[in-house]
Design a protein around this motif. Structure first.
Motif, PDB file in Angstrom:
ATOM      1  N   TYR A   7      -5.406  67.642  87.616  1.00  0.00           N
ATOM      2  CA  TYR A   7      -5.694  67.827  88.924  1.00  0.00           C
ATOM      3  C   TYR A   7      -7.501  68.629  88.691  1.00  0.00           C
ATOM      4  CZ  TYR A   7      -3.662  72.165  90.506  1.00  0.00           C
ATOM      5  OH  TYR A   7      -3.045  73.812  90.160  1.00  0.00           O
ATOM      6  N   GLU A   8      -6.895  69.783  88.095  1.00  0.00           N
ATOM      7  CA  GLU A   8      -8.505  70.226  87.571  1.00  0.00           C
ATOM      8  C   GLU A   8      -9.804  69.960  87.257  1.00  0.00           C
ATOM      9  OE1 GLU A   8      -6.854  74.105  85.824  1.00  0.00           O
ATOM     10  OE2 GLU A   8      -5.841  75.670  87.778  1.00  0.00           O
ATOM     11  N   LEU A   9      -9.471  69.132  86.323  1.00  0.00           N
ATOM     12  CA  LEU A   9     -10.502  68.100  85.079  1.00  0.00           C
ATOM     13  C   LEU A   9     -10.310  67.191  86.258  1.00  0.00           C
ATOM     14  CD1 LEU A   9      -8.607  68.186  81.488  1.00  0.00           C
ATOM     15  CD2 LEU A   9     -10.904  69.606  82.911  1.00  0.00           C
ATOM     16  N   ALA A  10     -10.367  66.135  87.236  1.00  0.00           N
ATOM     17  CA  ALA A  10     -10.187  65.654  88.633  1.00  0.00           C
ATOM     18  C   ALA A  10     -10.967  66.371  89.165  1.00  0.00           C
ATOM     19  CB  ALA A  10      -9.307  65.204  89.208  1.00  0.00           C
ATOM     20  N   LYS A  11     -10.927  67.350  89.162  1.00  0.00           N
ATOM     21  CA  LYS A  11     -11.882  67.906  90.421  1.00  0.00           C
ATOM     22  C   LYS A  11     -13.442  68.235  90.596  1.00  0.00           C
ATOM     23  CE  LYS A  11     -11.818  71.750  93.811  1.00  0.00           C
ATOM     24  NZ  LYS A  11     -10.871  72.722  94.066  1.00  0.00           N
ATOM     25  N   GLU A  12     -12.754  68.539  89.139  1.00  0.00           N
ATOM     26  CA  GLU A  12     -14.176  69.130  88.193  1.00  0.00           C
ATOM     27  C   GLU A  12     -15.145  67.879  87.550  1.00  0.00           C
ATOM     28  OE1 GLU A  12     -15.355  70.207  83.680  1.00  0.00           O
ATOM     29  OE2 GLU A  12     -14.042  72.011  84.822  1.00  0.00           O
ATOM     30  N   PHE A  13     -14.458  66.310  87.664  1.00  0.00           N
ATOM     31  CA  PHE A  13     -15.302  65.742  87.468  1.00  0.00           C
ATOM     32  C   PHE A  13     -15.868  64.606  88.339  1.00  0.00           C
ATOM     33  CE2 PHE A  13     -13.012  65.432  83.039  1.00  0.00           C
ATOM     34  CZ  PHE A  13     -13.564  65.816  81.982  1.00  0.00           C
ATOM     35  N   GLY A  14     -14.741  65.445  89.282  1.00  0.00           N
ATOM     36  CA  GLY A  14     -15.109  64.570  90.928  1.00  0.00           C
ATOM     37  C   GLY A  14     -14.534  62.907  91.014  1.00  0.00           C
ATOM     38  N   VAL A  15     -13.118  62.997  89.942  1.00  0.00           N
ATOM     39  CA  VAL A  15     -12.545  61.869  90.664  1.00  0.00           C
ATOM     40  C   VAL A  15     -11.397  62.063  90.651  1.00  0.00           C
ATOM     41  CG1 VAL A  15     -13.669  60.186  88.494  1.00  0.00           C
ATOM     42  CG2 VAL A  15     -11.960  61.386  87.758  1.00  0.00           C
ATOM     43  N   GLU A  16     -10.475  61.123  91.181  1.00  0.00           N
ATOM     44  CA  GLU A  16      -9.053  60.801  90.872  1.00  0.00           C
ATOM     45  C   GLU A  16      -8.366  61.528  90.675  1.00  0.00           C
ATOM     46  OE1 GLU A  16      -7.505  57.170  93.116  1.00  0.00           O
ATOM     47  OE2 GLU A  16      -8.846  57.874  95.071  1.00  0.00           O
ATOM     48  N   GLU A  29      -2.850  60.312  74.723  1.00  0.00           N
ATOM     49  CA  GLU A  29      -2.052  61.297  75.311  1.00  0.00           C
ATOM     50  C   GLU A  29      -0.532  60.931  76.548  1.00  0.00           C
ATOM     51  OE1 GLU A  29      -2.479  64.404  73.586  1.00  0.00           O
ATOM     52  OE2 GLU A  29      -3.821  63.993  72.166  1.00  0.00           O
ATOM     53  N   PHE A  30      -0.242  61.694  76.266  1.00  0.00           N
ATOM     54  CA  PHE A  30       0.848  61.719  76.985  1.00  0.00           C
ATOM     55  C   PHE A  30       0.946  62.112  78.741  1.00  0.00           C
ATOM     56  CE2 PHE A  30       5.220  61.649  78.855  1.00  0.00           C
ATOM     57  CZ  PHE A  30       5.065  60.729  79.639  1.00  0.00           C
ATOM     58  N   VAL A  31       0.559  62.184  79.291  1.00  0.00           N
ATOM     59  CA  VAL A  31       0.966  63.324  80.734  1.00  0.00           C
ATOM     60  C   VAL A  31       1.864  62.826  81.975  1.00  0.00           C
ATOM     61  CG1 VAL A  31      -0.611  64.784  79.912  1.00  0.00           C
ATOM     62  CG2 VAL A  31      -1.156  62.551  81.479  1.00  0.00           C
ATOM     63  N   ARG A  32       2.716  63.201  82.402  1.00  0.00           N
ATOM     64  CA  ARG A  32       3.266  62.774  83.235  1.00  0.00           C
ATOM     65  C   ARG A  32       2.946  62.764  84.648  1.00  0.00           C
ATOM     66  NH1 ARG A  32       9.559  64.345  82.513  1.00  0.00           N
ATOM     67  NH2 ARG A  32      10.028  63.434  80.194  1.00  0.00           N
ATOM     68  N   SER A  33       2.272  63.426  85.036  1.00  0.00           N
ATOM     69  CA  SER A  33       1.743  63.821  85.778  1.00  0.00           C
ATOM     70  C   SER A  33       0.312  64.956  86.429  1.00  0.00           C
ATOM     71  CB  SER A  33       2.692  65.040  87.420  1.00  0.00           C
ATOM     72  OG  SER A  33       2.817  65.924  86.970  1.00  0.00           O
ATOM     73  N   ALA A  34      -0.100  64.482  87.840  1.00  0.00           N
ATOM     74  CA  ALA A  34      -1.586  65.295  87.806  1.00  0.00           C
ATOM     75  C   ALA A  34      -1.074  66.940  87.403  1.00  0.00           C
ATOM     76  CB  ALA A  34      -2.439  64.995  89.075  1.00  0.00           C
ATOM     77  N   SER A  35      -0.077  67.470  87.717  1.00  0.00           N
ATOM     78  CA  SER A  35      -0.163  69.070  87.178  1.00  0.00           C
ATOM     79  C   SER A  35       0.454  69.001  85.797  1.00  0.00           C
ATOM     80  CB  SER A  35       0.948  69.931  88.288  1.00  0.00           C
ATOM     81  OG  SER A  35       2.536  68.862  87.588  1.00  0.00           O
ATOM     82  N   SER A  36       0.016  68.164  84.844  1.00  0.00           N
ATOM     83  CA  SER A  36       1.045  68.700  83.840  1.00  0.00           C
ATOM     84  C   SER A  36      -0.750  69.291  83.512  1.00  0.00           C
ATOM     85  CB  SER A  36       0.903  66.746  82.321  1.00  0.00           C
ATOM     86  OG  SER A  36       1.831  66.288  83.324  1.00  0.00           O
ATOM     87  N   THR A  37      -0.456  69.788  82.240  1.00  0.00           N
ATOM     88  CA  THR A  37      -1.054  70.892  81.132  1.00  0.00           C
ATOM     89  C   THR A  37      -1.584  70.228  79.871  1.00  0.00           C
ATOM     90  OG1 THR A  37       0.426  71.615  79.860  1.00  0.00           O
ATOM     91  CG2 THR A  37      -0.655  73.099  82.477  1.00  0.00           C
ATOM     92  N   GLU A  39      -3.840  70.830  76.493  1.00  0.00           N
ATOM     93  CA  GLU A  39      -4.408  71.651  75.386  1.00  0.00           C
ATOM     94  C   GLU A  39      -6.554  71.742  75.153  1.00  0.00           C
ATOM     95  OE1 GLU A  39      -3.017  73.430  73.295  1.00  0.00           O
ATOM     96  OE2 GLU A  39      -0.887  73.347  74.225  1.00  0.00           O
ATOM     97  N   ALA A  40      -6.649  72.640  75.077  1.00  0.00           N
ATOM     98  CA  ALA A  40      -8.067  72.546  74.481  1.00  0.00           C
ATOM     99  C   ALA A  40      -8.776  71.582  73.810  1.00  0.00           C
ATOM    100  CB  ALA A  40      -8.799  73.805  74.003  1.00  0.00           C
ATOM    101  N   PRO A  41      -8.374  70.467  72.550  1.00  0.00           N
ATOM    102  CA  PRO A  41      -9.106  70.338  72.002  1.00  0.00           C
ATOM    103  C   PRO A  41      -8.987  68.398  72.767  1.00  0.00           C
ATOM    104  CG  PRO A  41      -7.500  71.240  70.621  1.00  0.00           C
ATOM    105  CD  PRO A  41      -7.281  71.532  71.989  1.00  0.00           C
ATOM    106  N   VAL A  42      -7.705  68.636  73.658  1.00  0.00           N
ATOM    107  CA  VAL A  42      -7.758  66.808  74.407  1.00  0.00           C
ATOM    108  C   VAL A  42      -8.912  67.105  75.499  1.00  0.00           C
ATOM    109  CG1 VAL A  42      -6.346  66.036  75.569  1.00  0.00           C
ATOM    110  CG2 VAL A  42      -5.266  67.205  73.264  1.00  0.00           C
ATOM    111  N   VAL A  43      -9.095  68.577  75.778  1.00  0.00           N
ATOM    112  CA  VAL A  43      -9.817  68.616  77.193  1.00  0.00           C
ATOM    113  C   VAL A  43     -11.632  68.433  76.714  1.00  0.00           C
ATOM    114  CG1 VAL A  43     -11.217  70.538  78.663  1.00  0.00           C
ATOM    115  CG2 VAL A  43      -8.917  70.657  78.346  1.00  0.00           C
TER     116      VAL A  43
END
Length: 117
Positions: A7-16, A29-37, A39-43
């Protein structure tokens, strides 16, 4: 770079958050929810995929975050309906006072009732 939440990245990109999660799933990459973390390379890969600035520029300095995009404007809230005025109720007329009568006299022709032990 530490772990970042979706959700922090979504806020930074201005998208949902859903859009970021969908992009991560496309990337494998598998993520369950918006609160999933993440790693730096994936970011870093995600920022490149979204067309955002790279994590570091060529001179080694971090670029400034882009200004957030303004979202759709919401209509102004409607003014609240006026509250009804408080009118105290009229006090009811006082009741006539009831005088207590003396208890009825005991009948002498009946035998007394024995009390329970």
């Amino acid at each position: 770079m530490a772990k970042v939440r979706v959700y922090e990245l979504a806020k930074e990109f201005g998208v949902e958050s859903k859009a970021v999660m969908a992009k991560l799933n496309e990337m494998g990459e598998f993520v369950r929810s918006a609160s999933s973390t993440i790693e730096a390379p994936v970011v870093r890969r995600l920022k490149e995929a979204f067309g955002g600035p790279p994590a570091k520029s060529a001179d080694g300095k971090k670029p400034q975050a882009p200004a957030p995009k303004p979202g759709p404007r919401r209509p102004a809230p409607k003014p609240a309906a006026p509250k009804p005025e408080f009118k105290p109720e009229a006090k009811p007329a006082p009741r006539p006072e009831i005088k207590a009568e003396a208890p009825p006299a005991r009948r002498r022709d009946l035998p007394p009732v024995p009390e329970a032990p």
